[in-house]
Design an enzyme around this catalytic site. Structure first.
Site, mmCIF file in Angstrom:
data_model
loop_
_atom_site.group_PDB
_atom_site.id
_atom_site.type_symbol
_atom_site.label_atom_id
_atom_site.label_comp_id
_atom_site.label_asym_id
_atom_site.label_seq_id
_atom_site.Cartn_x
_atom_site.Cartn_y
_atom_site.Cartn_z
ATOM 1 N N ASN A 1 -58.598 -24.598 14.374
ATOM 2 C CA ASN A 1 -57.349 -25.346 14.045
ATOM 3 C C ASN A 1 -56.834 -25.878 15.333
ATOM 4 O O ASN A 1 -55.608 -26.629 15.175
ATOM 5 C CB ASN A 1 -56.230 -24.272 13.433
ATOM 6 C CG ASN A 1 -55.982 -23.063 14.537
ATOM 7 O OD1 ASN A 1 -56.815 -22.585 15.447
ATOM 8 N ND2 ASN A 1 -54.885 -22.667 14.418
ATOM 9 N N HIS A 2 -57.452 -26.018 16.430
ATOM 10 C CA HIS A 2 -56.737 -26.616 17.513
ATOM 11 C C HIS A 2 -57.513 -27.937 17.788
ATOM 12 O O HIS A 2 -57.314 -28.566 18.828
ATOM 13 C CB HIS A 2 -56.711 -25.828 18.761
ATOM 14 C CG HIS A 2 -55.722 -24.536 18.825
ATOM 15 N ND1 HIS A 2 -54.442 -24.948 19.085
ATOM 16 C CD2 HIS A 2 -55.812 -23.252 18.440
ATOM 17 C CE1 HIS A 2 -53.868 -23.681 19.014
ATOM 18 N NE2 HIS A 2 -54.815 -22.752 18.590
#
Length: 87
Positions: free
Chosen positions: A5-6
């Site tokens: 998710n980063h």
């Protein structure tokens, strides 16, 4: 290579994803973001390739309990597996 998710913390990654420009075997297609993120997000969550005459696929899925919210990875994987050519 798979990401999480980063993946969009560095905005340059969007330009890298765009380098694929329709080429399904571009190195940019081999960097995977979670497939169960919204389809409108840049990048791909599945890569299909062939090595020594054997078809293969790599899927990247994110746990649904983490932020940002995403589709259930198990149900999403079932949908993807129906479309993947590699067995």
């Amino acid at each position: 290579m798979t990401t999480g998710n980063h993946v969009w913390d560095k905005r340059e990654i969007i330009e890298y994803f765009q380098m694929a420009d329709g080429n399904p075997h571009s190195p940019a297609r081999r960097l995977l973001r979670p497939a169960n993120f919204p389809a409108s997000m840049p990048g791909w969550g599945v890569y299909e390739g062939q090595k020594n005459g054997i078809n293969y696929a790599v899927l990247n899925l994110k746990d649904a309990s983490l932020w940002p919210p995403s589709d259930d990875p198990f149900r999403f994987a079932d949908k993807l597996l129906e479309k993947i050519k590699a067995k």
